[in-house]
Every structure is written in structure tokens, then in C-alpha cells.
Design a protein around this motif. Structure first.
Motif, PDB file in Angstrom:
ATOM      1  N   GLU A  74       0.826  -1.203   0.000  1.00 15.41           N
ATOM      2  CA  GLU A  74       0.000   0.000   0.000  1.00 15.41           C
ATOM      3  C   GLU A  74       0.864   1.259   0.000  1.00 15.41           C
ATOM      4  N   ILE A  75       1.944   1.235   0.817  1.00 18.24           N
ATOM      5  CA  ILE A  75       2.829   2.398   0.879  1.00 18.24           C
ATOM      6  C   ILE A  75       3.522   2.626  -0.458  1.00 18.24           C
ATOM      7  N   VAL A  76       4.008   1.548  -1.068  1.00 19.31           N
ATOM      8  CA  VAL A  76       4.706   1.669  -2.348  1.00 19.31           C
ATOM      9  C   VAL A  76       3.752   2.137  -3.436  1.00 19.31           C
ATOM     10  N   GLN A  77       2.523   1.573  -3.452  1.00 18.09           N
ATOM     11  CA  GLN A  77       1.539   1.988  -4.452  1.00 18.09           C
ATOM     12  C   GLN A  77       1.201   3.467  -4.316  1.00 18.09           C
ATOM     13  N   MET A  78       1.036   3.915  -3.060  1.00 13.84           N
ATOM     14  CA  MET A  78       0.705   5.314  -2.823  1.00 13.84           C
ATOM     15  C   MET A  78       1.859   6.225  -3.230  1.00 13.84           C
ATOM     16  N   THR A  79       3.107   5.773  -2.969  1.00 10.66           N
ATOM     17  CA  THR A  79       4.285   6.593  -3.278  1.00 10.66           C
ATOM     18  C   THR A  79       4.540   6.681  -4.779  1.00 10.66           C
ATOM     19  N   THR A  80       4.323   5.579  -5.480  1.00 14.29           N
ATOM     20  CA  THR A  80       4.669   5.540  -6.906  1.00 14.29           C
ATOM     21  C   THR A  80       3.501   5.929  -7.814  1.00 14.29           C
ATOM     22  N   ALA A  81       2.312   6.126  -7.241  1.00 13.80           N
ATOM     23  CA  ALA A  81       1.148   6.484  -8.076  1.00 13.80           C
ATOM     24  C   ALA A  81       1.398   7.728  -8.927  1.00 13.80           C
ATOM     25  N   PRO A  82       1.979   8.806  -8.356  1.00 14.06           N
ATOM     26  CA  PRO A  82       2.259   9.987  -9.213  1.00 14.06           C
ATOM     27  C   PRO A  82       3.217   9.679 -10.356  1.00 14.06           C
ATOM     28  N   LEU A  83       4.204   8.807 -10.101  1.00 14.73           N
ATOM     29  CA  LEU A  83       5.153   8.458 -11.157  1.00 14.73           C
ATOM     30  C   LEU A  83       4.466   7.680 -12.273  1.00 14.73           C
ATOM     31  N   THR A  84       3.577   6.773 -11.876  1.00 16.16           N
ATOM     32  CA  THR A  84       2.853   5.980 -12.870  1.00 16.16           C
ATOM     33  C   THR A  84       1.962   6.877 -13.722  1.00 16.16           C
ATOM     34  N   GLU A  85       1.251   7.794 -13.048  1.00 20.78           N
ATOM     35  CA  GLU A  85       0.381   8.708 -13.780  1.00 20.78           C
ATOM     36  C   GLU A  85       1.191   9.634 -14.682  1.00 20.78           C
ATOM     37  N   MET A  86       2.343  10.058 -14.211  1.00 21.13           N
ATOM     38  CA  MET A  86       3.207  10.931 -15.013  1.00 21.13           C
ATOM     39  C   MET A  86       3.648  10.216 -16.288  1.00 21.13           C
TER      40      MET A  86
ATOM     41  N   ALA B  91       6.402  -3.262  -8.621  1.00 21.11           N
ATOM     42  CA  ALA B  91       6.546  -4.576  -7.997  1.00 21.11           C
ATOM     43  C   ALA B  91       7.987  -4.810  -7.545  1.00 21.11           C
ATOM     44  N   ALA B  92       8.953  -4.385  -8.377  1.00 27.53           N
ATOM     45  CA  ALA B  92      10.359  -4.546  -8.016  1.00 27.53           C
ATOM     46  C   ALA B  92      10.704  -3.709  -6.783  1.00 27.53           C
ATOM     47  N   LEU B  93      10.151  -2.484  -6.719  1.00 34.54           N
ATOM     48  CA  LEU B  93      10.399  -1.623  -5.563  1.00 34.54           C
ATOM     49  C   LEU B  93       9.792  -2.222  -4.301  1.00 34.54           C
ATOM     50  N   LYS B  94       8.610  -2.812  -4.426  1.00 35.96           N
ATOM     51  CA  LYS B  94       7.981  -3.455  -3.273  1.00 35.96           C
ATOM     52  C   LYS B  94       8.836  -4.612  -2.770  1.00 35.96           C
ATOM     53  N   ASP B  95       9.320  -5.450  -3.693  1.00 32.12           N
ATOM     54  CA  ASP B  95      10.161  -6.587  -3.303  1.00 32.12           C
ATOM     55  C   ASP B  95      11.442  -6.108  -2.630  1.00 32.12           C
ATOM     56  N   ARG B  96      12.027  -5.051  -3.168  1.00 33.26           N
ATOM     57  CA  ARG B  96      13.264  -4.512  -2.589  1.00 33.26           C
ATOM     58  C   ARG B  96      13.008  -3.937  -1.199  1.00 33.26           C
ATOM     59  N   THR B  97      11.880  -3.261  -1.045  1.00 35.64           N
ATOM     60  CA  THR B  97      11.528  -2.696   0.258  1.00 35.64           C
ATOM     61  C   THR B  97      11.313  -3.795   1.293  1.00 35.64           C
ATOM     62  N   MET B  98      10.618  -4.854   0.886  1.00 31.00           N
ATOM     63  CA  MET B  98      10.398  -5.982   1.803  1.00 31.00           C
ATOM     64  C   MET B  98      11.726  -6.624   2.202  1.00 31.00           C
ATOM     65  N   GLN B  99      12.641  -6.711   1.248  1.00 28.98           N
ATOM     66  CA  GLN B  99      13.956  -7.287   1.539  1.00 28.98           C
ATOM     67  C   GLN B  99      14.705  -6.489   2.597  1.00 28.98           C
ATOM     68  N   LEU B 100      14.538  -5.168   2.576  1.00 30.44           N
ATOM     69  CA  LEU B 100      15.317  -4.284   3.443  1.00 30.44           C
ATOM     70  C   LEU B 100      14.636  -3.984   4.781  1.00 30.44           C
TER      71      LEU B 100
END
Length: 304
Positions: free
Chosen positions: A127-139, A156-165
């Protein structure tokens, strides 16, 4: 009388910090909540400590019962800090125990939240990643670049990386909270007439040499699993590598403080070296070389 008024003031500060957790400043004030507990427990006997914090808890609970849970959460590391300060334990031991207790609390909180409250960390991160990247996707969709600007695959890659860290973030959070607490507790207690052991000067900081072997091990593991689907090993590498790099950054900073002390440079010079060390990751090579070879002994010998 001075000590009595000072401890009363810290009780008020404790209450204000608790109440601030529902404000936008909570991301900062959360790092300070251990501070008043540690100061009060060090400066007062156990009975007086209870007398000082009980009104704070009652007022906080009357305003919002959830505040009491937060107070209990930060109470334990505060008591650990205060107990170690009372016993005048070395500063490094205080830091180690502080980091360990805070990290253990985070793990217990995560386990309880997942088991009893059905909190899904993966869903929360998504949810956090989707909310953060929504403007980039729309752009990307609205620009001439199309979906190539930012795609769902990137999200999806950013979410996986965030979960890893997540483990890395927990360790760093515990480390920062402990360092901030100690950095503020010591001068505060000194101003109250209570001496607390200080850390060694930065020029004497030395990491264990075994970190070099850990770094080599993680480096070769990262090469071996580059095209592997072993998620567990990828998780270890993703968290261990930045932690080791931070250790070498600290080692490099200690080396520059040592060099400035030996060469009689202005104290601000080694402090300024922290900027390129942090912003330019390859600068950790200075810390690695300092740990692998007797550079400091050679510099001291040449001076003589």
C-alpha cells in the motif's frame, strides 16, 4: 531543589512527547521517547521514578488509551538505559544493550501484530509503495514517454526490494534511536550533576577486523547467487552488505579523526570528510584499508 525542578520538567517533556505521536512530528519525536525515561530512572530512585511517570501515564491514558501502550513500549529500553547509567557501565556497552533491546522489541511487536492482529507486513508495504509511486505511474501515462517512465513492474520490483530491506531498516532504526538517546542523555545528566561514561574519542574507534572476512564472504555469496532464485540468500546479502558498508564508513571516519589529531589539523576537517564518505560509497575503501593494514601505527611511527 534544582534536581527536583529538573526532573519535574522532564516529566512534562515526557508527556508532550507522548502526545506528539499523533502529530506529523511523530517521525522525529518517536526517536526521543526513550530519553526522558532514561534520564528520570538514572536521576531518581525507583519510588521517585514511579511518582514522576505515573501522572504522565494517567493523563496520557485519559486523553487516548493508546498512548499508554506506546509508553509501555518505550519504557523498557528507557529502563535498560537508566539501569546501565546507574551502574556507570561503559558507553559502548550501553549502546550494545540499547540496540539489542530496541531491536528485540521491534521483532516482538511485529510477531504479535502478525499473529494476533492479522497485520500483513507485505500488504502494508504494498500500500505504501503503491501510494508513493502512483504519481510516477500517472506521469508516465500522461507524458510522451508513455508507460516506459514508470511501469507496474517497476512498482513490484520496488515493493520486493523494500520488503527485503525491512531487517536493515529495523536495525538502523534501533541504532539511530540508541545513538540519539545516548548523545542527549549524557550532557543532560552532566548538567544535573550526574556523570555518565562517554564514548571513546572518534580517533580511537576501531571495528573488529573480522568484518573484513564477513565482507568478503557476503561479496562472494552475492556473486554466486546473482542468477539464483534463492530468496533467503538474496535477503541476507541485501541486508548484510549495507550494514557492513556502514561499519566501514564509521571506520573511515575514525581514521580521519585520528589523522587530524596526529597532524594537528582543525577539528572541523575530519567532520567534513563525513560528507564524501556518506555520499560517495566507494570511499569506504579507506575504512577497509585502515582495518586491514596498520596505517595508524605507521603514521604514529613516522611522526616520532
Amino acid at each position: 531543589m534544582k534536581l527536583r525542578w529538573t526532573t519535574a520538567a522532564w516529566s512534562i517533556i515526557y508527556l508532550l512527547l507522548l502526545l506528539s505521536l499523533v502529530t506529523p512530528f511523530s517521525i522525529v519525536t518517536a526517536f526521543l521517547l526513550v530519553l526522558p525515561v532514561a534520564i528520570l530512572f538514572t536521576a531518581l530512585d525507583t519510588r521517585s521514578f514511579i511518582v514522576h511517570i505515573a501522572p504522565v501515564w494517567i493523563i496520557a491514558m485519559l486523553i487516548e488509551p493508546f498512548f499508554l501502550l506506546l509508553a509501555l513500549y518505550f519504557l523498557i529500553p528507557g529502563l535498560v538505559f537508566g539501569y546501565l547509567y546507574r551502574k556507570r557501565r561503559p558507553a559502548m556497552q550501553v549502546l550494545k544493550y540499547g540496540i539489542a533491546v530496541l531491536l528485540l522489541e521491534m521483532l516482538v511487536l511485529l510477531m504479535v501484530s502478525t499473529t494476533f492482529f492479522e497485520l500483513s507486513l507485505s500488504r502494508y508495504v504494498d500500500e505504501i509503495v503503491q501510494m508513493t509511486t502512483a504519481p510516477l505511474t500517472e506521469m508516465g501515462v500522461n507524458s510522451s514517454l508513455g508507460s516506459q517512465f514508470w511501469t507496474e513492474a517497476d512498482t513490484a520490483a520496488l515493493k520486493d526490494r523494500t520488503m527485503q530491506l525491512v531487517p536493515f531498516a529495523m536495525i538502523i532504526s534501533a541504532f539511530l534511536m540508541t545513538v540519539v538517546t545516548h548523545a542527549l542523555v549524557r550532557p543532560t545528566l552532566n548538567s544535573m550533576g550526574l556523570s555518565v561514561p562517554r564514548l571513546k574519542p572518534a580517533r580511537e574507534w576501531m571495528m573488529p577486523r573480522s568484518l573484513l572476512w564477513y565482507y568478503l564472504l557476503i561479496f562472494f555469496i552475492s556473486l554466486a547467487i546473482r542468477d539464483s532464485d534463492n530468496n533467503f540468500m538474496h535477503l541476507i546479502v541485501a541486508n548484510a552488505m549495507p550494514l557492513l558498508q556502514i561499519c566501514f564508513m564509521i571506520q573511515a571516519l575514525g581514521f580521519f579523526y585520528f589523522l587530524a589529531h596526529e597532524k594537528k589539523w582543525h577539528p572541523v576537517i575530519p567532520l567534513l570528510t563525513a560528507i564524501p564518505i556518506v555520499l560517495f560509497p566507494p570511499a569506504i575503501i579507506v575504512g577497509i584499508i585502515d582495518l586491514a593494514f596498520p596505517l595508524r601505527q605507521a603514521i604514529s611511527k613516522n611522526k616520532r
